[in-house]
Design a protein around this motif. Sequence first.
Motif, mmCIF file in Angstrom:
data_model
loop_
_atom_site.group_PDB
_atom_site.id
_atom_site.type_symbol
_atom_site.label_atom_id
_atom_site.label_comp_id
_atom_site.label_asym_id
_atom_site.label_seq_id
_atom_site.Cartn_x
_atom_site.Cartn_y
_atom_site.Cartn_z
ATOM 1 N N GLY A 19 0.928 10.108 6.166
ATOM 2 C CA GLY A 19 1.377 11.451 5.836
ATOM 3 C C GLY A 19 2.857 11.494 5.474
ATOM 4 O O GLY A 19 3.352 10.695 4.675
ATOM 5 N N GLY A 30 0.787 -1.229 0.000
ATOM 6 C CA GLY A 30 0.000 0.000 0.000
ATOM 7 C C GLY A 30 0.818 1.278 0.000
ATOM 8 O O GLY A 30 2.023 1.285 0.287
ATOM 9 N N PHE A 31 0.145 2.390 -0.279
ATOM 10 C CA PHE A 31 0.800 3.693 -0.382
ATOM 11 C C PHE A 31 1.009 4.363 0.975
ATOM 12 O O PHE A 31 1.767 5.329 1.072
ATOM 13 N N GLY A 32 0.324 3.894 2.008
ATOM 14 C CA GLY A 32 0.526 4.474 3.338
ATOM 15 C C GLY A 32 0.120 5.923 3.433
ATOM 16 O O GLY A 32 0.732 6.697 4.175
ATOM 17 N N THR A 33 -0.940 6.316 2.723
ATOM 18 C CA THR A 33 -1.322 7.730 2.684
ATOM 19 C C THR A 33 -1.730 8.260 4.052
ATOM 20 O O THR A 33 -1.513 9.445 4.344
ATOM 21 N N ARG A 34 -2.300 7.412 4.925
ATOM 22 C CA ARG A 34 -2.705 7.887 6.250
ATOM 23 C C ARG A 34 -1.502 8.245 7.118
ATOM 24 O O ARG A 34 -1.643 8.945 8.115
ATOM 25 N N LYS A 93 5.276 2.199 3.980
ATOM 26 C CA LYS A 93 4.750 2.097 5.353
ATOM 27 C C LYS A 93 5.351 0.933 6.139
ATOM 28 O O LYS A 93 5.638 1.083 7.335
ATOM 29 N N TYR A 132 4.478 0.219 -3.704
ATOM 30 C CA TYR A 132 4.962 1.563 -3.406
ATOM 31 C C TYR A 132 6.373 1.505 -2.815
ATOM 32 O O TYR A 132 6.603 0.830 -1.822
ATOM 33 N N LYS A 133 7.301 2.184 -3.474
ATOM 34 C CA LYS A 133 8.700 2.218 -3.060
ATOM 35 C C LYS A 133 9.245 0.799 -2.795
ATOM 36 O O LYS A 133 9.945 0.530 -1.822
ATOM 37 N N HIS A 138 -1.698 4.875 10.865
ATOM 38 C CA HIS A 138 -1.645 6.331 10.938
ATOM 39 C C HIS A 138 -0.662 6.727 12.032
ATOM 40 O O HIS A 138 -0.349 5.919 12.924
ATOM 41 N N THR A 152 5.633 8.496 5.222
ATOM 42 C CA THR A 152 5.810 7.596 4.077
ATOM 43 C C THR A 152 6.208 8.357 2.813
ATOM 44 O O THR A 152 6.107 7.816 1.711
ATOM 45 N N ALA A 153 6.669 9.576 2.972
ATOM 46 C CA ALA A 153 7.130 10.331 1.803
ATOM 47 C C ALA A 153 8.403 9.745 1.219
ATOM 48 O O ALA A 153 8.621 9.793 0.008
#
Length: 218
Positions: A12, A6-10, A20, A52-53, A204, A15-16
């Motif tokens: 913030g 996953g992108f780990g958007t929660r 995650k 992702y990454k 999160h 995970t730039a």
Amino acid sequence: MLFAAGFGTRMGALTADRPKPMVPVSGRPLIDHAVSLAHAAGIRRVVANTHYKAEILAPHLADLGVVESREEPRILDTGGGLKHARPLLGRGPVFTLNSDAVFRGPNPLTTLADHWRDGMAALLLVVPLDRAHGRDAPGDFALTDGTLARGGAMVFTGAQIIDPSILESHADPVFSLSEVWTDLALAGALHGVVHDGDWADVGHPDGIARAEALIADV
């Protein structure tokens, strides 16, 4: 099967620059906690999906002895990811575990193994809302005599045993296991067992402190 794509958007900014599963919790990447649970339960063949990454996560998985299932060019969601990884997992039912959770109490995978019965399609590990730390949403399921129905005060912990052969009817390569659970629940064929301990959602930033408190209190 560890879900780690996953992108780990929660998360913030955390995970730039990393996926995650590489976010540290109590001095160890999240993915390490999941792999440790698998090994402690006697599971030696561990597969993790990546997207992702993936170039950051893949070398770490190799160091842990975990087989990578790379999803390219697009992410396949949980159902599609598991179906894609089937050739790496071997025959028969498999454990699946989200990599963004921490447990206190019995090994969740051992609990699932103790309650799995031949003929089951899926067995989910759930926990009551009052032991689901970092969970702000309502519950996911109601549990009655070992059978799950949608809606209720039980939270899915991200751990299950599932027979992946039931995924073959999904023609779309991208789909969620949630769709599969809904179909099974409507048929009265979705099973559940309660985790006899605590669980923390580490999807999160606030969940990190809660998870570290659980680990420190073991």
